[in-house]
Enzyme design. Structure first.
Site, mmCIF file in Angstrom:
data_model
loop_
_atom_site.group_PDB
_atom_site.id
_atom_site.type_symbol
_atom_site.label_atom_id
_atom_site.label_comp_id
_atom_site.label_asym_id
_atom_site.label_seq_id
_atom_site.Cartn_x
_atom_site.Cartn_y
_atom_site.Cartn_z
ATOM 1 N N ASP A 56 -6.885 -1.881 14.087
ATOM 2 C CA ASP A 56 -8.710 -2.634 14.590
ATOM 3 C C ASP A 56 -9.158 -4.004 12.654
ATOM 4 O O ASP A 56 -9.753 -3.923 12.030
ATOM 5 C CB ASP A 56 -9.465 -1.279 12.877
ATOM 6 C CG ASP A 56 -8.535 -0.754 12.207
ATOM 7 O OD1 ASP A 56 -7.813 -1.452 11.371
ATOM 8 O OD2 ASP A 56 -8.800 0.324 11.562
ATOM 9 N N ASP B 264 0.921 -1.136 0.281
ATOM 10 C CA ASP B 264 -0.362 0.309 0.011
ATOM 11 C C ASP B 264 0.686 0.906 0.099
ATOM 12 O O ASP B 264 1.743 0.884 0.200
ATOM 13 C CB ASP B 264 -0.892 -0.225 1.207
ATOM 14 C CG ASP B 264 -0.283 -0.337 2.177
ATOM 15 O OD1 ASP B 264 1.230 -0.292 2.046
ATOM 16 O OD2 ASP B 264 -0.913 -0.724 3.750
ATOM 17 N N GLU C 78 -9.586 -2.078 5.605
ATOM 18 C CA GLU C 78 -10.510 -1.379 7.123
ATOM 19 C C GLU C 78 -11.348 -2.283 7.010
ATOM 20 O O GLU C 78 -11.811 -2.881 6.406
ATOM 21 C CB GLU C 78 -10.498 0.411 7.068
ATOM 22 C CG GLU C 78 -9.566 1.278 6.699
ATOM 23 C CD GLU C 78 -8.535 1.183 7.942
ATOM 24 O OE1 GLU C 78 -8.535 0.284 8.455
ATOM 25 O OE2 GLU C 78 -8.299 2.295 7.997
ATOM 26 N N HIS D 13 -6.977 -4.493 10.093
ATOM 27 C CA HIS D 13 -6.449 -4.397 8.957
ATOM 28 C C HIS D 13 -5.229 -5.524 8.131
ATOM 29 O O HIS D 13 -4.533 -5.205 9.242
ATOM 30 C CB HIS D 13 -6.178 -3.546 8.351
ATOM 31 C CG HIS D 13 -5.215 -2.247 9.068
ATOM 32 N ND1 HIS D 13 -5.558 -0.502 9.437
ATOM 33 C CD2 HIS D 13 -4.375 -2.446 9.572
ATOM 34 C CE1 HIS D 13 -4.277 -0.553 9.611
ATOM 35 N NE2 HIS D 13 -3.773 -1.251 9.627
HETATM 36 P P1 PGA Z 1 2.644 -1.312 12.750
HETATM 37 O O1 PGA Z 1 1.219 -1.148 11.901
HETATM 38 O O2 PGA Z 1 3.095 -2.413 12.598
HETATM 39 O O3 PGA Z 1 3.329 -0.132 13.185
HETATM 40 O O4 PGA Z 1 2.043 -1.869 13.886
HETATM 41 C C1 PGA Z 1 1.036 -1.952 11.163
HETATM 42 C C2 PGA Z 1 -0.106 -1.925 10.646
HETATM 43 O O5 PGA Z 1 -1.355 -0.889 10.418
HETATM 44 O O6 PGA Z 1 -0.610 -2.951 9.349
#
Ligand code: PGA
Length: 266
Positions: A136, A67, A143, A138
């Site tokens: 959350d 992404d 999302e 994702h």
């Molecule tokens: P993080 O993010 O590795 O910074 O916890 C993970 C994500 O949002 O996919």
């Protein structure tokens, strides 16, 4: 799913790097799906170390990132393109022409997303996809509510994600509201998937994603449908798993009896 409960983030990095190294030895021209965020940084550091010290070779590798924020140029210090350059690409020998990160400044996001899907197909599909998980649930920027069959597309970020990511920006207002992201359906087509999570702030969502129902409200739960997923968590992120003892048992049995089977999913 194979669930590995590591002692800490450092051990996650070593186990994940072992699996990636094994993939590259087995298929030097592997197509890797890569993730950003704080979670995979240790794994990337370990891969860089192995490249520098043991000559782990990325010269035939192709990469696709999950992404990218919409509206940030690739040179912006918070763009995912920049993150990948700093944390991995510039330290290893992957040819720049083989690197793909969604382009957040595309004139037509729709055309870009269709092209990205085609490029993945042209490369032969993703052999090994690395994933983090948001609080959350994702994966990539899929999302809650994202279709479990979704493809690469534009996604509006949730407030929770914007808040979580604000730590990298001067203020919350600066965090982009939109991203281009591979879909859940795109991710599920990878031949093998590695989901990484560390820290107690991920404990609840890891339990929901791995042991809860499959639901678009927790898009990581769709990984239960995939036949070759390895989840590597540390003790803190695995703290709410009901079947933690069983996962440890399986891991220890495999390690003791058939070490080469580690990372080959149940
Ligand atoms: P993080 O993010 O590795 O910074 O916890 C993970 C994500 O949002 O996919």
């Amino acid at each position: 799913m194979e669930v590995i409960i590591a002692q800490n983030a450092q051990e996650i990095a070593v186990i994940a790097a072992d699996l990636i190294e094994r993939q590259l030895l087995h298929k030097p021209n592997s197509v890797l799906g890569l993730a950003t965020g704080s979670t995979p940084v240790g794994t990337y550091r370990e891969l860089i170390r192995r490249h520098k010290e043991k000559g782990l070779d990325f010269s035939k590798v192709t990469t696709f990132n999950l992404d990218e924020y919409v509206g940030l140029p690739p040179t912006h210090s918070q763009s995912y393109r920049y993150f990948m350059e700093e944390n991995l690409f510039k330290h290893i020998n992957v040819p720049p022409a083989n690197i793909h990160v969604p382009y957040g400044h595309a004139d037509s996001v729709l055309d870009f997303c269709a092209w990205y899907e085609e490029e993945i197909k042209r490369a032969g599909g993703i052999d090994l996809q690395i994933l983090g998980i948001g609080r959350d649930g994702h994966i990539a920027f899929n999302e809650p509510g994202s279709s479990l069959g979704s493809r690469t597309r534009l996604k509006t970020l949730t407030e929770e994600t914007i808040k979580d990511n604000a730590r990298f920006f001067q203020s919350m207002d600066e965090v982009p509201r939109f991203a281009i992201t591979m879909g859940v359906g795109t991710i599920l087509e990878a031949r093998k998937i590695l989901l990484l999570a560390s820290g107690e702030q991920k404990a609840q969502i890891i339990a929901e994603a791995i042991e809860g129902p499959i639901t678009s409200q927790v898009t990581a739960s769709a990984l239960q449908l995939h036949r070759d997923v390895v989840v590597i968590v540390d003790e803190a992120a695995g703290a709410r798993l009901k079947r933690a003892d069983y996962y440890r048992w399986v891991y220890n049995q495999k390690r003791r009896l058939i070490p080469t089977l580690l990372g080959q999913s149940n």
